[in-house]
Design a protein around this motif. Structure first.
Motif, PDB file in Angstrom:
ATOM      1  N   UNK A  22       0.715  -1.248   0.123  1.00 11.42           N
ATOM      2  CA  UNK A  22      -0.103   0.228  -0.014  1.00 11.42           C
ATOM      3  C   UNK A  22       0.888   1.410   0.001  1.00 11.42           C
ATOM      4  N   UNK A  23       2.139   1.140   0.190  1.00 15.50           N
ATOM      5  CA  UNK A  23       2.985   2.238   0.324  1.00 15.50           C
ATOM      6  C   UNK A  23       3.381   2.529  -1.243  1.00 15.50           C
ATOM      7  N   UNK A  24       3.810   3.920  -1.588  1.00 17.78           N
ATOM      8  CA  UNK A  24       4.336   3.877  -2.827  1.00 17.78           C
ATOM      9  C   UNK A  24       5.692   4.615  -2.571  1.00 17.78           C
ATOM     10  N   UNK A  25       6.606   4.064  -3.609  1.00 17.55           N
ATOM     11  CA  UNK A  25       8.159   4.511  -3.530  1.00 17.55           C
ATOM     12  C   UNK A  25       8.482   5.176  -4.865  1.00 17.55           C
ATOM     13  N   UNK A 113       9.312  -4.980  16.888  1.00 21.86           N
ATOM     14  CA  UNK A 113      10.733  -4.755  16.599  1.00 21.86           C
ATOM     15  C   UNK A 113      10.596  -3.378  15.461  1.00 21.86           C
ATOM     16  N   UNK A 114      11.808  -2.742  15.202  1.00 21.03           N
ATOM     17  CA  UNK A 114      11.630  -1.774  14.213  1.00 21.03           C
ATOM     18  C   UNK A 114      12.357  -2.189  12.947  1.00 21.03           C
ATOM     19  N   UNK A 115      11.362  -2.198  11.909  1.00 25.45           N
ATOM     20  CA  UNK A 115      11.791  -2.893  10.391  1.00 25.45           C
ATOM     21  C   UNK A 115      12.616  -1.746   9.798  1.00 25.45           C
ATOM     22  N   UNK A 116      13.346  -2.320   8.995  1.00 26.89           N
ATOM     23  CA  UNK A 116      14.198  -1.102   8.236  1.00 26.89           C
ATOM     24  C   UNK A 116      13.978  -1.577   6.463  1.00 26.89           C
ATOM     25  N   UNK A 117      13.776  -0.584   5.678  1.00 26.11           N
ATOM     26  CA  UNK A 117      13.578  -0.911   4.382  1.00 26.11           C
ATOM     27  C   UNK A 117      13.996   0.266   3.385  1.00 26.11           C
ATOM     28  N   UNK A 118      14.330  -0.014   2.373  1.00 28.23           N
ATOM     29  CA  UNK A 118      15.145   0.896   1.364  1.00 28.23           C
ATOM     30  C   UNK A 118      14.018   2.052   1.005  1.00 28.23           C
ATOM     31  N   UNK A 119      14.373   3.464   1.237  1.00 30.17           N
ATOM     32  CA  UNK A 119      13.522   4.464   1.005  1.00 30.17           C
ATOM     33  C   UNK A 119      13.213   4.660  -0.352  1.00 30.17           C
ATOM     34  N   UNK A 120      13.902   4.015  -1.501  1.00 36.85           N
ATOM     35  CA  UNK A 120      13.698   4.430  -2.800  1.00 36.85           C
ATOM     36  C   UNK A 120      12.719   3.156  -3.104  1.00 36.85           C
ATOM     37  N   UNK A 121      13.100   1.903  -2.866  1.00 39.43           N
ATOM     38  CA  UNK A 121      12.010   0.815  -3.465  1.00 39.43           C
ATOM     39  C   UNK A 121      11.229   0.157  -2.600  1.00 39.43           C
ATOM     40  N   UNK A 122      11.368   0.371  -1.281  1.00 39.91           N
ATOM     41  CA  UNK A 122      10.582  -0.192  -0.244  1.00 39.91           C
ATOM     42  C   UNK A 122      11.071  -1.366   0.252  1.00 39.91           C
ATOM     43  N   UNK A 123      12.064  -1.980  -0.407  1.00 40.58           N
ATOM     44  CA  UNK A 123      12.453  -3.459  -0.129  1.00 40.58           C
ATOM     45  C   UNK A 123      12.833  -3.606   1.480  1.00 40.58           C
ATOM     46  N   UNK A 124      12.495  -4.859   1.982  1.00 42.20           N
ATOM     47  CA  UNK A 124      12.832  -5.083   3.350  1.00 42.20           C
ATOM     48  C   UNK A 124      14.133  -5.403   3.376  1.00 42.20           C
ATOM     49  N   UNK A 125      15.038  -4.772   4.341  1.00 38.86           N
ATOM     50  CA  UNK A 125      16.333  -4.830   4.571  1.00 38.86           C
ATOM     51  C   UNK A 125      16.805  -5.708   5.866  1.00 38.86           C
ATOM     52  N   UNK A 126      15.975  -5.357   7.015  1.00 32.25           N
ATOM     53  CA  UNK A 126      16.260  -6.364   8.083  1.00 32.25           C
ATOM     54  C   UNK A 126      15.627  -5.291   9.196  1.00 32.25           C
ATOM     55  N   UNK A 127      16.316  -5.334  10.628  1.00 32.06           N
ATOM     56  CA  UNK A 127      15.669  -4.517  11.634  1.00 32.06           C
ATOM     57  C   UNK A 127      16.877  -3.758  12.262  1.00 32.06           C
ATOM     58  N   UNK A 128      16.403  -2.696  13.069  1.00 30.56           N
ATOM     59  CA  UNK A 128      17.307  -1.899  13.896  1.00 30.56           C
ATOM     60  C   UNK A 128      16.978  -2.022  15.276  1.00 30.56           C
TER      61      UNK A 128
END
Length: 152
Positions: A22-25, A113-128
């Protein structure tokens, strides 16, 4: 037996949730384009929030100077100077590059947890996590499958 089946079904639904639905990047592709662009593991991690097995990514041992980029869209995410050995089995960083990542709350698997994603494409990276070394005290615990390393 029925309780176990319900739990397994619920966990499968959680794991199958597309990254930031639902988010757009700025950088977007269709699901078919993502599948063609990425390896099966990178696709599962970046697009469906999977986690690679610990100690399986060669990037966990990467020590050269350079920059770690998103495997999905090639956006620069982390400078090698912020990388450290957390002993967890995943590449870990004290900080991301300015504006490169986004965060959101992740309540999957009965955790907060805090999930981290790429701000450009929204891809899941991991957690902080808040158990990293100085100067930030943060541990950005990132799937190696979500990254590409570019040597300086």
């Amino acid at each position: 037996m029925q309780r176990r089946t319900l739990l397994a079904s619920a966990l499968a639904l959680i794991a199958a949730r597309p990254a930031l639905a639902g988010d757009s990047f700025p950088f977007t592709l269709s699901d078919a384009e993502w599948r063609a662009r990425l390896s099966p593991l990178a696709y599962d991690v970046l697009r469906h929030e999977a986690t690679e097995r610990a100690f399986t990514s060669p990037l966990n041992d990467e020590k050269r100077r350079g920059t770690f980029h998103c495997a999905g869209c090639d956006q620069a995410l982390y400078a090698s100077r912020t990388k450290f050995d957390s002993g967890t089995g995943w590449p870990s960083f004290t900080a991301a590059l300015p504006g490169a990542v986004g965060n959101r709350e992740d309540r999957s698997f009965f955790m907060r947890r805090v999930e981290e994603h790429c701000a450009n494409c929204g891809g899941h990276l991991g957690h902080v996590f808040d158990d990293g070394p100085p100067p930030t005290g943060k541990r950005h615990c990132i799937n190696g499958a979500a990254l590409v390393f570019r040597a300086a």
